[in-house]
Design an enzyme around this catalytic site. Structure first.
Site, PDB file in Angstrom:
ATOM      1  N   HIS A  96      63.176  58.657  25.009  1.00  0.00           N
ATOM      2  CA  HIS A  96      62.755  59.934  25.598  1.00  0.00           C
ATOM      3  C   HIS A  96      62.803  59.823  27.118  1.00  0.00           C
ATOM      4  CE1 HIS A  96      60.293  63.315  26.811  1.00  0.00           C
ATOM      5  NE2 HIS A  96      60.577  63.842  25.633  1.00  0.00           N
ATOM      6  N   LYS A 101      53.389  64.276  22.501  1.00  0.00           N
ATOM      7  CA  LYS A 101      53.214  63.496  23.734  1.00  0.00           C
ATOM      8  C   LYS A 101      51.775  62.995  23.851  1.00  0.00           C
ATOM      9  CE  LYS A 101      57.070  65.962  25.707  1.00  0.00           C
ATOM     10  NZ  LYS A 101      57.784  66.445  26.876  1.00  0.00           N
ATOM     11  N   SER A 127      62.192  72.748  26.586  1.00  0.00           N
ATOM     12  CA  SER A 127      61.656  74.113  26.711  1.00  0.00           C
ATOM     13  C   SER A 127      62.057  75.039  25.557  1.00  0.00           C
ATOM     14  CB  SER A 127      62.041  74.724  28.062  1.00  0.00           C
ATOM     15  OG  SER A 127      61.430  73.987  29.120  1.00  0.00           O
ATOM     16  N   ASN A 153      57.013  66.890  19.275  1.00  0.00           N
ATOM     17  CA  ASN A 153      56.586  65.726  20.060  1.00  0.00           C
ATOM     18  C   ASN A 153      55.311  66.108  20.810  1.00  0.00           C
ATOM     19  OD1 ASN A 153      56.304  63.583  21.792  1.00  0.00           O
ATOM     20  ND2 ASN A 153      58.213  63.940  22.922  1.00  0.00           N
ATOM     21  N   GLU A 164      68.508  66.054  25.275  1.00  0.00           N
ATOM     22  CA  GLU A 164      67.433  66.687  26.028  1.00  0.00           C
ATOM     23  C   GLU A 164      67.728  66.579  27.524  1.00  0.00           C
ATOM     24  OE1 GLU A 164      63.525  66.799  23.752  1.00  0.00           O
ATOM     25  OE2 GLU A 164      63.685  64.760  24.464  1.00  0.00           O
ATOM     26  N   GLY A 166      59.870  70.443  29.678  1.00  0.00           N
ATOM     27  CA  GLY A 166      58.571  70.808  30.226  1.00  0.00           C
ATOM     28  C   GLY A 166      58.643  71.713  31.445  1.00  0.00           C
ATOM     29  N   GLU A 204      60.858  60.714  29.347  1.00  0.00           N
ATOM     30  CA  GLU A 204      59.631  60.258  30.018  1.00  0.00           C
ATOM     31  C   GLU A 204      59.483  58.738  29.921  1.00  0.00           C
ATOM     32  OE1 GLU A 204      57.262  63.103  27.906  1.00  0.00           O
ATOM     33  OE2 GLU A 204      58.271  64.673  29.068  1.00  0.00           O
TER      34      GLU A 204
END
Ligand code: PGA
Length: 344
Positions: free
Chosen positions: A184, A102, A300, A100, A254, A260, A186
């Site tokens: 996701h 992003k 991560s 991904n 996730e 991240g 985010e």
């Protein structure tokens, strides 16, 4: 009456986070996931090594799917599976790794990344996708020669039209995308997308023959409050309520606290949630869907930690952010399928 009392007893050595788990008799996480093998309860002992890799499903599965009306049932499911052998996995049965990207990259950096991927040696028995930013999808599609499919990072919830700034599933198909990442963290927590909206997007994407990477995962405060499973179940339910079938869905677990941050979930923490998600699928969708669905871990993941994670029986691959921007490291993560093969 279900009584949930969060108790913080210890600090996990890898994440540095306090361990909180319910004291209810219905609670699954009654023991910190990182305890030594001898101290672990049966529900988190790993199964015996198996000699043949032919997917990730185990033979005791049908019996285990007798589960199901409570967390206690899910615990029984995880416990029972500890003695499963490996049988052929439905669907493609392949280990699955997604990159991904992003909101990163320029024409030049993406040309370099694609060049690195084209030059990488990638194992055959792994299904790989990359998700570039929308504006670079055509560039990647035109230059990628490696056996890697293309995914979008988002799609609109219905047919295109007067929806400024959105991209429709039809347009994604038109540019050569085969997958889309939905839900996701985010999108959920920065942009504010709701479970229901994400479910609607998934249903529409599937109707246009896009395959879906359906993301779920808890925030740190939710884990600390012992709500990890409930959060995942609610997010899964929203997908389940909207989609007609799970055939073309990969679930990505996730944990938000791992995305991240460099704080990867321990292999046992990830395995525990993956097994419970599979149990939820067996109870709420079907035993066939639970057997067939691939559940990948994200948060991560990197070239150094992927092998230990890959060895866990319910970890069917990865969704990778930061490390997917480095071609050689992403290739290492894709090739962690060899570590999987070594233990099954
Ligand atoms: P990360 O991101 O690997 O950078 O933690 C994972 C993701 O967001 O899918």
């Amino acid at each position: 009456m279900r009584l949930w009392v969060a108790r913080i007893l210890e600090v996990e050595p890898m994440t540095g986070f306090p361990v909180a788990y319910p004291s209810s008799s219905e609670g699954l996480m009654a023991t910190p996931a990182y305890m030594s093998a001898s101290a672990k309860p049966a529900c988190i002992q790993s199964g015996p090594a198996c000699t043949q890799f032919s997917g990730l499903r185990r033979s005791g599965f049908e019996q285990c799917m007798r589960v199901s009306s409570s967390f206690a049932d899910l615990q029984q499911f995880v416990t029972a599976r500890s003695s499963r052998g490996v049988v052929t996995m439905a669907g493609t049965g392949k280990f699955f790794v997604g990159g991904n990207w992003k909101c990163n990259g320029t024409k030049d950096s993406i040309a370099k990344l694609v060049g690195d991927l084209n030059g990488a040696k990638l194992e055959d028995d792994v299904e790989i996708i990359v998700a570039p930013p929308f504006v670079y999808i055509s560039q990647v599609k035109d230059t990628l020669t490696a056996p890697i499919q293309i995914s979008a990072q988002n799609s609109w919830s219905g047919k295109g039209g007067a929806f400024t700034g959105e991209i429709s599933a039809e347009q994604l198909k038109d540019t050569g995308c085969e997958w889309v990442i939905l839900g996701h963290s985010e999108r959920r927590h920065v942009i504010g997308e709701t479970n229901e909206f994400i479910g609607k997007k998934a249903a529409y994407a599937l109707s246009q023959n896009l395959k879906v990477i359906a993301c779920v995962g808890e925030k740190l405060e939710e884990r600390e409050a012992g709500k990890t499973f409930n959060v995942c179940f609610e997010q899964l339910k929203a997908f389940a309520d909207a989609v007609p079938s799970w055939d073309n869905i990969v679930i990505a677990y996730e944990p938000v606290w791992a995305i991240g941050t460099g704080k990867v979930a321990t292999p046992l923490q990830a395995q525990e949630v993956h097994a419970v998600i599979r149990g939820w699928m067996g109870k709420n969708v079907s035993s066939e869907a639970a057997k067939a669905v691939r559940i990948i871990y994200g948060g991560s993941v990197n070239g150094a930690n992927c092998e230990e994670l890959a060895k866990k029986e319910d970890i069917d691959g990865f969704l990778v952010g930061g490390a997917s921007l480095k071609g050689p490291e992403f290739a290492t993560i894709c090739n962690s399928v060899t570590a999987k093969k070594a233990v099954v």
